[in-house]
Design an enzyme around this catalytic site. Structure first.
Site, short mmCIF file in Angstrom:
data_model
loop_
_atom_site.label_atom_id
_atom_site.label_comp_id
_atom_site.label_asym_id
_atom_site.label_seq_id
_atom_site.Cartn_x
_atom_site.Cartn_y
_atom_site.Cartn_z
N GLN A 35 30.40 47.19 18.61
CA GLN A 35 30.81 48.14 17.59
C GLN A 35 31.22 47.45 16.30
O GLN A 35 31.43 46.24 16.27
CB GLN A 35 31.95 49.02 18.11
CG GLN A 35 33.02 48.27 18.85
CD GLN A 35 33.70 49.09 19.94
OE1 GLN A 35 33.47 50.27 20.11
NE2 GLN A 35 34.56 48.46 20.68
N HIS A 66 48.72 58.29 22.69
CA HIS A 66 48.86 57.62 23.98
C HIS A 66 49.83 58.38 24.91
O HIS A 66 49.58 58.47 26.11
CB HIS A 66 49.29 56.17 23.78
CG HIS A 66 48.24 55.39 23.05
ND1 HIS A 66 48.44 54.91 21.78
CD2 HIS A 66 46.99 55.04 23.40
CE1 HIS A 66 47.34 54.28 21.39
NE2 HIS A 66 46.45 54.35 22.36
N ASP A 91 43.33 48.88 22.91
CA ASP A 91 44.47 48.60 22.01
C ASP A 91 45.77 48.46 22.78
O ASP A 91 46.77 48.01 22.23
CB ASP A 91 44.59 49.68 20.93
CG ASP A 91 44.78 51.08 21.48
OD1 ASP A 91 45.63 51.29 22.37
OD2 ASP A 91 44.08 52.00 21.00
N GLU A 110 37.70 47.62 30.16
CA GLU A 110 37.45 47.69 28.71
C GLU A 110 36.17 46.92 28.42
O GLU A 110 36.05 45.76 28.82
CB GLU A 110 38.62 47.09 27.94
CG GLU A 110 38.36 46.80 26.48
CD GLU A 110 37.97 48.01 25.66
OE1 GLU A 110 36.95 47.93 24.93
OE2 GLU A 110 38.67 49.04 25.72
N GLY A 142 32.74 50.84 31.67
CA GLY A 142 33.55 51.67 32.57
C GLY A 142 32.77 52.28 33.71
O GLY A 142 33.21 52.28 34.86
N ASP A 160 40.21 56.43 28.04
CA ASP A 160 40.68 56.23 26.68
C ASP A 160 39.57 55.51 25.90
O ASP A 160 39.65 54.31 25.65
CB ASP A 160 41.97 55.42 26.67
CG ASP A 160 42.54 55.20 25.28
OD1 ASP A 160 42.02 55.79 24.32
OD2 ASP A 160 43.49 54.41 25.15
N ASP A 163 35.30 58.38 20.47
CA ASP A 163 34.70 59.71 20.49
C ASP A 163 33.29 59.64 21.06
O ASP A 163 32.57 58.67 20.83
CB ASP A 163 34.66 60.29 19.08
CG ASP A 163 36.06 60.54 18.51
OD1 ASP A 163 37.01 60.64 19.32
OD2 ASP A 163 36.18 60.61 17.28
#
Length: 168
Positions: A35, A66, A91, A110, A142, A160, A163
């Site tokens: 990304q 969160h 994060d 992650e 994931g 988490d 979008d």
């Protein structure tokens, strides 16, 4: 002075409708294998992590997201939660809130190691949770993590992720 705007696209249209614009003191571009990101120092929100044009967390109000992703799930389970899986969450904010419930084990899957490394530098308050002995951090997709996981069940699974557009 720099400005950053995160635009929200109306469902079913190609038009960008509404946006959130913030004043930026400084900006650092971050490119990873997965990304495009920016670490912004903003006037009103402090440090802000932006990935693929979408705000992920801020120093000022990141805890709100969160808390809302974590606590409703935990408060609906009558027993103590022993095992948790977090998909995403690079994060560290979701993990920080999960650890408040005293689980015995938390697996974090992650995909992007660079996000965790950036968070450890930019958001040390949240990312310090990755150093907790109960946490097992795995850098993996994931879906693939779940398909090949050592554990077949978790008391709580939280997603988490960014979008659901593009690669998400």
């Amino acid at each position: 002075m720099l400005w950053f705007t995160e635009y929200y696209q109306s469902p079913g249209t190609e038009l960008e409708g509404t946006g959130l614009t913030v004043k930026v003191k400084s900006a650092k571009s971050v490119s990873t294998a997965y990304q495009e990101g920016m670490l912004l120092e903003t006037v009103d929100y402090g440090k802000m992590l932006v990935i693929d044009g979408a705000i992920q967390t801020t120093e000022r109000d990141g805890f709100i997201y969160h808390e809302m992703i974590v606590h409703p799930a935990f408060f609906t389970i009558p027993e103590r939660v022993d095992s948790v899986l977090i998909v995403g969450g690079g994060d560290g904010g979701t993990l920080t809130e999960v650890l408040k419930h005293q689980p015995r084990r938390v697996d974090v899957a992650e995909i992007d190691k660079a996000v965790v490394e950036l968070a450890m530098k930019a958001f040390p308050g949240a990312s310090k949770a990755f150093r907790d002995a109960r946490v097992k951090l795995t850098f993996a997709d994931g879906k693939r993590f779940v398909e090949s996981a050592e554990r077949s069940t978790y008391d709580v699974i939280l997603v988490d992720c960014s979008d659901p557009v593009g690669p998400s």
